[in-house]
Design a protein around this motif. Structure first.
Motif, mmCIF file in Angstrom:
data_model
loop_
_atom_site.group_PDB
_atom_site.id
_atom_site.type_symbol
_atom_site.label_atom_id
_atom_site.label_comp_id
_atom_site.label_asym_id
_atom_site.label_seq_id
_atom_site.Cartn_x
_atom_site.Cartn_y
_atom_site.Cartn_z
ATOM 1 N N ALA A 58 -9.899 -4.360 -10.690
ATOM 2 C CA ALA A 58 -9.312 -3.943 -8.950
ATOM 3 C C ALA A 58 -8.263 -2.797 -8.616
ATOM 4 C CB ALA A 58 -8.699 -4.938 -8.422
ATOM 5 N N GLY A 59 -7.473 -2.890 -9.524
ATOM 6 C CA GLY A 59 -6.571 -1.376 -9.582
ATOM 7 C C GLY A 59 -7.461 -0.277 -9.111
ATOM 8 N N CYS A 60 -8.924 0.011 -9.259
ATOM 9 C CA CYS A 60 -9.747 0.658 -9.814
ATOM 10 C C CYS A 60 -11.258 0.710 -8.821
ATOM 11 C CB CYS A 60 -9.734 1.630 -10.982
ATOM 12 S SG CYS A 60 -8.314 2.469 -12.023
ATOM 13 N N SER A 84 -1.546 -16.337 -4.294
ATOM 14 C CA SER A 84 -0.319 -16.764 -5.263
ATOM 15 C C SER A 84 -1.362 -15.304 -6.497
ATOM 16 C CB SER A 84 -0.127 -17.436 -5.703
ATOM 17 O OG SER A 84 -0.617 -18.527 -5.129
ATOM 18 N N TYR A 85 -2.854 -15.611 -6.846
ATOM 19 C CA TYR A 85 -2.784 -15.661 -8.516
ATOM 20 C C TYR A 85 -4.276 -13.709 -8.176
ATOM 21 C CZ TYR A 85 -0.397 -19.445 -9.697
ATOM 22 O OH TYR A 85 -0.424 -20.697 -10.213
ATOM 23 N N LEU A 86 -5.177 -14.330 -7.163
ATOM 24 C CA LEU A 86 -5.641 -12.694 -7.439
ATOM 25 C C LEU A 86 -5.426 -11.842 -6.301
ATOM 26 C CD1 LEU A 86 -8.623 -14.851 -7.321
ATOM 27 C CD2 LEU A 86 -7.362 -13.861 -9.249
ATOM 28 N N ILE A 87 -4.514 -12.057 -5.031
ATOM 29 C CA ILE A 87 -4.861 -11.220 -3.965
ATOM 30 C C ILE A 87 -3.410 -9.844 -4.211
ATOM 31 C CG2 ILE A 87 -4.751 -10.194 -1.882
ATOM 32 C CD1 ILE A 87 -6.173 -12.319 -0.873
ATOM 33 N N PHE A 88 -3.521 -9.055 -4.467
ATOM 34 C CA PHE A 88 -2.298 -8.324 -5.241
ATOM 35 C C PHE A 88 -2.056 -6.706 -4.490
ATOM 36 C CE2 PHE A 88 -3.497 -8.837 -9.452
ATOM 37 C CZ PHE A 88 -2.784 -10.347 -10.096
ATOM 38 N N THR A 89 -3.066 -6.341 -3.218
ATOM 39 C CA THR A 89 -2.977 -5.526 -2.534
ATOM 40 C C THR A 89 -2.572 -6.226 -0.609
ATOM 41 O OG1 THR A 89 -5.413 -5.929 -1.407
ATOM 42 C CG2 THR A 89 -4.651 -4.584 -3.355
ATOM 43 N N GLY A 90 -1.658 -7.014 -0.714
ATOM 44 C CA GLY A 90 -1.807 -8.063 0.179
ATOM 45 C C GLY A 90 -2.813 -7.914 1.641
ATOM 46 N N ALA A 91 -3.836 -7.955 1.491
ATOM 47 C CA ALA A 91 -4.807 -8.046 1.679
ATOM 48 C C ALA A 91 -4.757 -9.826 2.395
ATOM 49 C CB ALA A 91 -6.369 -8.101 0.963
ATOM 50 N N PRO A 93 -7.253 -13.067 3.204
ATOM 51 C CA PRO A 93 -8.410 -13.484 3.110
ATOM 52 C C PRO A 93 -9.438 -13.692 3.285
ATOM 53 C CG PRO A 93 -6.352 -15.700 3.362
ATOM 54 C CD PRO A 93 -5.952 -14.157 4.051
ATOM 55 N N GLN A 94 -9.685 -13.529 4.292
ATOM 56 C CA GLN A 94 -11.337 -12.647 4.730
ATOM 57 C C GLN A 94 -12.073 -11.519 5.088
ATOM 58 O OE1 GLN A 94 -8.388 -13.768 6.671
ATOM 59 N NE2 GLN A 94 -8.328 -12.977 8.713
ATOM 60 N N ASP A 95 -10.598 -10.679 4.598
ATOM 61 C CA ASP A 95 -10.979 -9.046 3.769
ATOM 62 C C ASP A 95 -11.968 -8.943 2.393
ATOM 63 O OD1 ASP A 95 -9.133 -8.094 5.818
ATOM 64 O OD2 ASP A 95 -8.248 -7.496 4.853
ATOM 65 N N VAL A 96 -12.693 -7.932 2.897
ATOM 66 C CA VAL A 96 -13.591 -7.645 2.046
ATOM 67 C C VAL A 96 -12.393 -7.406 -0.143
ATOM 68 C CG1 VAL A 96 -15.698 -6.712 2.698
ATOM 69 C CG2 VAL A 96 -14.192 -4.796 2.580
ATOM 70 N N ILE A 97 -13.219 -7.381 -0.596
ATOM 71 C CA ILE A 97 -12.220 -6.632 -1.894
ATOM 72 C C ILE A 97 -12.576 -4.804 -1.966
ATOM 73 C CG2 ILE A 97 -11.828 -6.558 -4.295
ATOM 74 C CD1 ILE A 97 -12.936 -10.203 -3.915
ATOM 75 N N SER A 98 -11.120 -4.044 -1.225
ATOM 76 C CA SER A 98 -11.086 -2.657 -1.303
ATOM 77 C C SER A 98 -10.019 -2.984 -2.471
ATOM 78 C CB SER A 98 -11.166 -2.633 0.140
ATOM 79 O OG SER A 98 -10.210 -2.990 0.743
ATOM 80 N N MET A 99 -10.176 -1.664 -2.623
ATOM 81 C CA MET A 99 -9.235 -1.014 -3.365
ATOM 82 C C MET A 99 -8.046 -0.058 -2.714
ATOM 83 S SD MET A 99 -9.964 1.365 -6.017
ATOM 84 C CE MET A 99 -11.176 2.319 -5.329
ATOM 85 N N ASN A 100 -6.702 0.294 -2.643
ATOM 86 C CA ASN A 100 -5.931 1.426 -2.137
ATOM 87 C C ASN A 100 -6.338 3.011 -2.599
ATOM 88 O OD1 ASN A 100 -4.469 -1.000 -0.716
ATOM 89 N ND2 ASN A 100 -3.084 -0.804 -2.384
ATOM 90 N N MET A 101 -6.649 3.449 -3.038
ATOM 91 C CA MET A 101 -7.217 4.378 -4.077
ATOM 92 C C MET A 101 -8.386 5.067 -2.961
ATOM 93 S SD MET A 101 -9.038 5.611 -7.778
ATOM 94 C CE MET A 101 -7.892 4.865 -8.958
ATOM 95 N N LEU A 102 -8.208 6.077 -3.240
ATOM 96 C CA LEU A 102 -9.059 7.427 -2.081
ATOM 97 C C LEU A 102 -9.591 7.641 -2.775
ATOM 98 C CD1 LEU A 102 -5.879 9.009 0.191
ATOM 99 C CD2 LEU A 102 -7.925 7.798 1.513
ATOM 100 N N GLU A 103 -11.027 7.805 -2.028
ATOM 101 C CA GLU A 103 -12.046 8.903 -2.834
ATOM 102 C C GLU A 103 -12.052 10.130 -3.961
ATOM 103 O OE1 GLU A 103 -16.347 7.608 -2.487
ATOM 104 O OE2 GLU A 103 -17.356 9.027 -3.574
ATOM 105 N N GLU A 104 -10.672 11.058 -2.764
ATOM 106 C CA GLU A 104 -11.037 12.348 -3.204
ATOM 107 C C GLU A 104 -10.306 12.154 -4.581
ATOM 108 O OE1 GLU A 104 -10.817 11.666 0.480
ATOM 109 O OE2 GLU A 104 -9.615 12.362 1.199
#
Ligand code: HEC
Length: 224
Positions: A58-60, A84-91, A93-104
């Protein structure tokens, strides 16, 4: 005319042979190319797959068509476990599973941004993803230090190399299969429900068929 038929028959067999041969040579790319025998109704495997995905992928990679809370419900974990175990991004619970890396940034860092994996098992197949993850090998000419037997020249680093080293082959394969199972679920979250519903619908239709046949017999017995 007969010769003409023979030529057609011969060319048919030749093309059949070449198709079969080329298919088998694709399979032979790696003699370890195995089918992914995952089971999306196995919720323990889905839970392990989710844990593996959030820890190693999920980091990438995002899963932009899946919401955290829906996923938690579907794979049978509580919201506390989710937070506690799966959300590491501060999202939330109702958010979609995105990540912090920008496409560029992804394009700049890897040459090709890591793709969203929501549909990966549908675009390729479970077996493809399973074997892709198991087919990294050291290659000193590649910028990442590895290459891949299934996708030559891939820009994905071998994320699982430490595990691959620590685990025996069977353990590692089943670790990867759990991820594939989870990605199979993510590709169509309703799949398990759809399949079990399908059995009910078919049984209903079958019973209905017997009833209507009995009715048909009963009505027509007067006429005959
Ligand atoms: C460090 C970043 C990074 C991590 C972590 C990572 N990947 Fe990737 N992944 C990439 C990049 C970059 C690509 C694009 C590679 C390409 O197209 O050659 C990619 C591509 C893929 C593909 C598509 C391959 C194809 O044939 O198009 C799959 C499947 C995949 N990753 C699965 C995973 C899984 C599962 C994990 C977790 C075990 C994971 N990745 C972890 C960077 C990453």
């Amino acid at each position: 005319m007969k010769i003409f038929n023979k030529v057609i028959l011969l060319s048919f067999f030749l093309s059949l042979f070449s198709v079969v041969y080329s298919a088998s040579s694709v399979e032979k790319k790696s003699n370890d190319y195995l089918p992914a025998l995952n089971d999306i109704t196995d919720s323990k495997s889905l839970q392990r797959g989710a844990r593996n995905f959030f820890n190693y992928c999920a980091g990438c990679h995002s899963l932009k068509y899946v919401r955290y809370n829906q996923m938690a419900k579907d794979i049978g974990i509580s919201e506390e476990q989710l937070n506690s175990y799966l959300i590491f991004t501060g999202a939330a619970p109702q958010d979609v599973i995105s990540m912090n890396m920008l496409e560029e940034d992804g394009n700049r860092w890897f040459g090709k941004a890591p793709p969203d994996l929501s549909m990966i098992t549908r675009v390729n197949s479970n077996t493809y993803v399973y074997n892709f993850l198991r087919s990294f090998y050291p290659d000193k000419d590649s910028p990442t230090g590895v290459n891949n037997k299934v996708k030559d020249g891939t820009s994905m680093p071998n994320i699982l190399w430490v595990l691959q080293d620590e685990m025996d082959k069977k353990e590692f394969d089943s670790f990867v299969l759990d991820i594939v199972n989870f990605l199979d679920y993510a590709g169509e979250p309703i799949k398990a429900k759809r399949k079990s519903l399908g059995i009910w619908v078919i049984s209903f239709l079958f019973i209905f068929l017997i009833l209507s046949f009995a009715l048909y017999k009963d009505i027509w017995k007067e006429v005959k």
